[in-house]
Design a protein around this motif. Structure first.
Motif, PDB file in Angstrom:
ATOM      1  N   UNK A 120       0.832  -1.276   0.029  1.00 17.55           N
ATOM      2  CA  UNK A 120      -0.125  -0.002  -0.040  1.00 17.55           C
ATOM      3  C   UNK A 120       0.782   1.254   0.056  1.00 17.55           C
ATOM      4  N   UNK A 121       0.244   2.367  -0.429  1.00 17.38           N
ATOM      5  CA  UNK A 121       0.948   3.637  -0.561  1.00 17.38           C
ATOM      6  C   UNK A 121      -0.247   4.806  -0.590  1.00 17.38           C
ATOM      7  N   UNK A 122       0.403   5.731   0.179  1.00 13.62           N
ATOM      8  CA  UNK A 122      -0.779   6.936   0.035  1.00 13.62           C
ATOM      9  C   UNK A 122       0.069   8.305   0.055  1.00 13.62           C
ATOM     10  N   UNK A 123      -0.631   9.347  -0.435  1.00  8.96           N
ATOM     11  CA  UNK A 123       0.069  10.702  -0.612  1.00  8.96           C
ATOM     12  C   UNK A 123      -0.854  11.676  -0.502  1.00  8.96           C
ATOM     13  N   UNK A 124      -0.522  12.758   0.470  1.00  4.40           N
ATOM     14  CA  UNK A 124      -1.589  13.682   0.685  1.00  4.40           C
ATOM     15  C   UNK A 124      -1.110  15.029   1.065  1.00  4.40           C
ATOM     16  N   UNK A 125      -1.586  16.115   0.328  1.00  2.00           N
ATOM     17  CA  UNK A 125      -1.083  17.373   0.655  1.00  2.00           C
ATOM     18  C   UNK A 125      -2.285  18.400   0.811  1.00  2.00           C
ATOM     19  N   UNK A 171       2.343  14.692   3.412  1.00  2.00           N
ATOM     20  CA  UNK A 171       2.291  13.252   4.197  1.00  2.00           C
ATOM     21  C   UNK A 171       2.202  12.209   3.293  1.00  2.00           C
ATOM     22  N   UNK A 172       3.071  11.205   3.473  1.00  2.00           N
ATOM     23  CA  UNK A 172       3.182  10.080   2.430  1.00  2.00           C
ATOM     24  C   UNK A 172       3.846   8.962   2.985  1.00  2.00           C
ATOM     25  N   UNK A 173       3.708   7.729   2.760  1.00  2.69           N
ATOM     26  CA  UNK A 173       4.217   6.517   3.202  1.00  2.69           C
ATOM     27  C   UNK A 173       3.724   5.374   2.501  1.00  2.69           C
ATOM     28  N   UNK A 174       4.286   4.135   2.777  1.00  4.33           N
ATOM     29  CA  UNK A 174       4.039   3.028   2.298  1.00  4.33           C
ATOM     30  C   UNK A 174       4.145   1.746   3.215  1.00  4.33           C
ATOM     31  N   UNK A 175       3.741   0.679   3.032  1.00  4.03           N
ATOM     32  CA  UNK A 175       3.646  -0.454   3.801  1.00  4.03           C
ATOM     33  C   UNK A 175       3.576  -1.709   2.902  1.00  4.03           C
ATOM     34  N   UNK A 176       4.263  -2.738   3.632  1.00  2.00           N
ATOM     35  CA  UNK A 176       4.471  -3.783   2.883  1.00  2.00           C
ATOM     36  C   UNK A 176       4.343  -4.859   3.733  1.00  2.00           C
ATOM     37  N   UNK A 177       3.432  -6.089   3.571  1.00  2.00           N
ATOM     38  CA  UNK A 177       3.051  -7.046   4.879  1.00  2.00           C
ATOM     39  C   UNK A 177       3.168  -8.217   3.964  1.00  2.00           C
ATOM     40  N   UNK A 178       4.027  -9.295   4.394  1.00  2.00           N
ATOM     41  CA  UNK A 178       4.130 -10.581   3.865  1.00  2.00           C
ATOM     42  C   UNK A 178       3.305 -11.468   4.969  1.00  2.00           C
ATOM     43  N   UNK A 233       5.800  13.613   7.040  1.00  2.00           N
ATOM     44  CA  UNK A 233       5.172  13.574   7.994  1.00  2.00           C
ATOM     45  C   UNK A 233       4.707  15.200   8.597  1.00  2.00           C
ATOM     46  N   UNK A 234       4.423  15.913   7.430  1.00  2.00           N
ATOM     47  CA  UNK A 234       4.309  17.284   7.873  1.00  2.00           C
ATOM     48  C   UNK A 234       2.839  17.625   8.505  1.00  2.00           C
ATOM     49  N   UNK A 235       1.900  16.600   8.178  1.00  2.00           N
ATOM     50  CA  UNK A 235       0.500  16.812   8.625  1.00  2.00           C
ATOM     51  C   UNK A 235       0.352  16.362  10.422  1.00  2.00           C
TER      52      UNK A 235
END
Length: 532
Positions: free
Chosen positions: A456-461, A471-478, A507-509
């Motif tokens: 998953x990935x998200x990006x917000x301004x 603000x943005x980030x990602x996640x990987x789950x096996x 992480x500016x938000x």
């Protein structure tokens, strides 16, 4: 009826012995009396043995009848029941046939007969990281697998209290709660993670509305059916779970209509001079909402359409209005939400849904939330923020599909955009746009085992006061799961073993960091999820 007949003979024999003993007591010797009792006892033993033989023969015949019938996967145990057939034999008498009942059918009959049902849901598990206990971040943007470390549950009890002449009444109570995973032996009132509430407590009826016997009229604490994004764990269209009255499954054209009137009082927070909120000082404001859900509208093959709407309005007192005019408290403004959902079903239970949403004021402000993007009228039990008529919209796609016979993938994609909204982080008028994307492909080893990955990935301004907050980030789950059924979204119970890597890019938000002020986290865990 050999058993009852034999038991009667035994009883009569005993009575006869007693009578004989009483009438012959004087002339009979002790030896004669004992001989008479032994004779009667021998006769009773012979009768009992005969009864046992007949009973054993009856059991043997019944077992042979059950064994002769084919046993399917869902029919592990069969019970033979004598029922009259619809045909008539040559002698003019109805034929009698054997009908097979499964345990599921018997259970359903008992539930229907008693009118009681118990259903629920929970998730719970254990997890750790190389740097202390795990933390969840941006669940509503990065997805759930390996990112939820709470133990949530729902328990619903329902009891039918009336059933006559096509009219029924049923009492329903639902209890929701969070059981914290950090502490043992914790109590709901100790100030920790354990929470408890009643989301449902209502009476629902059928057959009482003239002309529409299939419609359900309910009164109490209840919410209309909500539209959830399961992979992100928030309600895209959220109805109020509050005291009210409603009608569901009302036939209208080609679809069915649900409509409800609910009460939702809020605590309006005091307004500081800079526009921020002081929720230690509040003003109670009565608000109500009108909700509707027009659903099951058929389109083409395996496709349906749904329209949902909500309007929240404040019922202010003279004191409420004066406090707002004095700028001591925020102006509680009406807000609305509209949603349309197109659902397309496919083979093997696969599906995809496309939704479009638009909202204004405080409901639209909820679209900006990173970890919980529910379209709420208030901020929990509070209301605060200068809402100036801003609007927002969302485009949503979610579903699951079989890419190959042994490969299934679930997906959720959300694009959101809004203007002139109060941001609970920047505390000012804000424009924003965001994108959330989650995919979960999985290889199906069998109906009970899958191995996959959730990416998953998200990006917000957020743009406020000529500044951009990113603000943005990602996640990987096996993960590997032991489960029942192949669907990723619609089959439970499930036990999943996983390893998750979370990374904060910006992480500016919310200024988020993990343990030791790190911007990433590696976790390992196991989680159970079940509904029934």
């Amino acid at each position: 009826m050999p058993c009852y007949y034999s038991k009667n003979k035994i009883a009569l024999g005993i009575i006869a012995v007693c009578l004989s003993y009483s009438t012959m007591a004087a002339p009979l010797s002790v030896e004669q009396r004992l001989a008479l009792l032994e004779k009667k006892l021998s006769e009773n033993e012979q009768e009992l043995q005969k009864t046992r033989s007949e009973l054993q023969q009856y059991k043997t015949n019944s077992t042979a009848e059950v064994a002769a019938k084919p046993v399917t996967k869902n029919d592990r145990v069969l019970v033979q029941q004598q029922v009259p057939a619809t045909t008539v034999a040559g002698n003019g008498q109805p034929e009698v046939q054997n009908a097979a009942l499964t345990l599921d059918e018997i259970s359903k009959y008992i539930k229907d007969d008693f009118g009681f049902n118990y259903s629920g849901y929970f998730r719970s598990g254990w997890a750790t990281t190389p740097r202390g206990g795990p933390k969840s971040w941006a669940i509503g943007s990065l997805g759930r697998f390996g990112n939820e470390h709470s133990g949530w549950f729902d328990l619903t009890l329902s009891q039918r209290v009336y059933n006559k002449e096509g009219k029924t009444a049923k009492a329903v109570v639902t209890m929701d709660g969070n059981v914290g995973q950090r502490n043992n032996d914790s109590w709901f009132n100790d100030g920790g993670d354990d929470l408890l509430k009643f989301s449902d407590m209502y009476l629902t009826t059928t057959g009482f509305i003239p002309g529409v016997p299939e419609a359900n009229l309910w009164v109490g604490r209840h919410a209309l059916q909500q539209y959830e994004l399961q992979m992100l764990d928030w309600k895209a269209h959220k109805e109020n779970s509050a005291s009210g009255v409603g009608v569901e499954n009302l036939p209208l054209g080609t679809g069915k209509l649900d409509i409800a009137l609910n009460r939702q009082d809020l605590q309006n927070c005091a307004r500081n001079t800079n526009g921020s909120a002081n929720c230690s000082l509040t003003d109670d404001v009565n608000t109500n909402s009108i909700d509707f859900n027009y659903h099951d509208i058929p389109l083409w093959d395996k496709a349906s359409l749904t329209f949902r709407g909500r309007y929240n309005l404040a019922n202010k007192t003279s004191d409420n209005k004066q406090n707002e005019r004095d700028h001591d408290f925020f102006d509680v403004k009406d807000a609305w939400l509209a949603t349309t959902v197109l659902r397309q079903n496919f083979d093997r239970g696969a599906f995809n849904e496309f939704a479009f949403q638009v909202a204004n004021n405080s409901i639209a402000a909820g679209f900006m939330n990173i970890s919980d993007a529910n379209p709420d009228f208030g901020r929990g039990k509070y209301y605060y923020g200068d809402q100036n008529g801003g609007t927002a919209f969302r485009l949503i796609s979610q579903g699951e599909a079989y890419l190959l016979p042994n490969v299934i993938m679930a997906n959720t994609l959300v694009y959101s955009q809004g203007n002139n909204l109060y941001d609970y982080n920047t505390l000012s008028d804000t424009d924003f746009h965001s994108i959330r994307a989650v995919i979960r492909p999985s290889y199906i080893w069998s109906e009970y085992n899958q191995t996959g990955v959730e990416v998953s990935y998200f990006d917000q301004v957020n743009k406020a006061q000529n500044n951009n907050y990113h603000e943005s980030g990602y996640k990987t789950t096996l993960f590997h799961t032991f489960k029942v059924g192949t669907s990723l979204l619609n089959s439970r119970p499930e036990i999943r073993f996983y390893s998750t890597y979370l990374k904060v890019l910006d992480n500016e938000i919310d200024h988020w960091t993990f343990n030791d002020e790190k911007k990433d986290q590696l976790s390992f865990g196991v989680q159970a999820e079940v509904w029934w």
